[in-house]
Design a protein around this motif. Structure first.
Motif, PDB file in Angstrom:
ATOM      1  N   GLU A  77       0.828  -1.206   0.000  1.00 37.45           N
ATOM      2  CA  GLU A  77       0.000   0.000   0.000  1.00 37.45           C
ATOM      3  C   GLU A  77       0.865   1.259   0.000  1.00 37.45           C
ATOM      4  O   GLU A  77       1.932   1.300   0.618  1.00 37.45           O
ATOM      5  N   GLN A 101      -1.944  -0.953  -3.653  1.00 33.06           N
ATOM      6  CA  GLN A 101      -3.189  -0.387  -3.148  1.00 33.06           C
ATOM      7  C   GLN A 101      -2.967   1.070  -2.742  1.00 33.06           C
ATOM      8  O   GLN A 101      -2.164   1.347  -1.845  1.00 33.06           O
ATOM      9  N   GLN A 103      -3.889   4.336  -0.729  1.00 31.57           N
ATOM     10  CA  GLN A 103      -4.685   4.785   0.412  1.00 31.57           C
ATOM     11  C   GLN A 103      -4.699   6.311   0.381  1.00 31.57           C
ATOM     12  O   GLN A 103      -3.737   6.958   0.783  1.00 31.57           O
ATOM     13  N   THR A 132       1.487  -1.326   4.440  1.00 30.81           N
ATOM     14  CA  THR A 132       1.802   0.062   4.120  1.00 30.81           C
ATOM     15  C   THR A 132       3.306   0.206   3.962  1.00 30.81           C
ATOM     16  O   THR A 132       4.070  -0.084   4.894  1.00 30.81           O
TER      17      THR A 132
END
Length: 339
Positions: A77, A101, A103, A132
């Protein structure tokens, strides 16, 4: 008719001196790593940014994407501004091609991310979540310059959470000129920085990604995967080297022209103008039928976009003498609306 194109600073045409530099460029095959002009450009920009290495790419979009893919693996992420270019205007590439991904994080009015909110969005080490890995920032953002203290705050945030830190610096030279600081001061906190040559600097194409040798090695592989390997690319790199030598300091002219344009438009009734930081003017003319303002201006040799607020971008093809005709055309449009 003299065309005044305010749609973007990407619309510039190479100067005669830049064309001459391109024609005279020494070339090789960059996929084999032996184009000397590309190598000089990569080294020069890495040196200016205080980084170990650089990588020449066809576009800022591909430069950002290769950086993201060099930082993140499949399913990882990246924290990114909710209105950042890499999230909003690059076709979803980080998700579609990078399997990363995004965010999104709310941004302040100056484009900085709310780090307190970002803290809450860093995922825990849990199989239910993507990992993350990266924080992405942008400077300039809608023409606004990142506050001087913010990169160090972002660096400390990333260090606390073990994250990489990437900067979309497509117009970072505008920020450096506006703040009167060396480029390396603005890049010091970042692990990777994407620098665009085809916006305010006026080259016809190209961006350079800078960072550590290891990161650039990984990015080099992803550039190949993404189709960014070019052959005798020295003719393009020569334009970038010429721009760096001749078009950086003159960005101050674009900033001054933007101030003059904003000042003139701000005097018109019914016109709201945002504060100008660099080379972009954001205005809200009187409401009109969609497309009518664009047609009205085009008939007078002025090209503008259709955003709301309207973005007017100053660049090296816009001269001081172009400002008053633009203001006069907007005044005429405002009068036509009242009639």
């Amino acid at each position: 008719m003299n065309i005044i194109d305010l749609r973007s600073d990407t619309v510039t045409r190479p100067t005669e001196a830049m064309r001459a530099a391109m024609a005279a460029a020494e070339v090789g095959d960059d996929v084999y790593g032996d184009d000397p002009t590309v190598l000089r450009l990569q080294h020069h920009l890495a040196e200016l940014a205080g980084k170990e290495a650089g990588l020449f790419l066809p576009s800022g979009t591909q430069s950002n994407l290769t950086a993201l893919m060099a930082h993140c693996g499949r399913g990882d992420e990246a924290l990114v501004g909710a209105k950042a270019h890499a999230y909003w205007y690059e076709g979803g590439g980080m998700a579609v091609l990078g399997s990363i991904q995004p965010q999104p994080v709310a941004q302040h009015a100056d484009g900085t991310l709310d780090l307190a909110l970002a803290e809450k969005l860093v995922k825990p080490d849990d199989v239910h979540h993507g990992v993350t890995k990266l924080l992405c920032l942008e400077n300039t953002w809608f023409g606004r310059v990142m506050p001087e203290a913010y990169p160090d705050q972002a660096r400390a945030f990333c260090d606390r959470h073990g994250l990489g830190l990437h900067l979309d610096g497509a117009r970072l030279f505008n920020a450096a000129v506006q703040q009167k600081r060396p480029l390396a001061d603005l890049t010091a906190a970042f692990d990777s920085v994407s620098l665009c040559l085809s916006k305010g600097l006026g080259a016809p194409v190209g961006s350079v990604l800078v960072g550590s040798k290891d990161l650039i090695k990984r990015a080099h592989r992803w550039r190949k995967v993404l189709g960014g390997g070019m052959r005798q690319a020295g003719v393009l790199a020569a334009a970038g080297l010429h721009a760096l030598a001749h078009h950086v300091d003159r960005l101050a002219e674009d900033h001054h022209h933007a101030e003059l344009l904003a000042e003139g438009l701000g005097r018109l009734p019914g016109m709201t103008v945002d504060t100008v930081a660099t080379n972009m003017v954001f205005v809200r003319p009187a409401p009109a039928e969609p497309g009518r303002l664009q047609r009205f201006m085009r008939e007078r040799g002025i090209l503008i976009g259709e955003s709301n607020p309207l973005r007017l971008v100053l660049h090296l093809d816009i001269q001081r003498g172009d400002i008053e005709p633009v203001i006069a055309a907007f005044a005429a449009f405002q009068q036509s609306q009242q009639g």
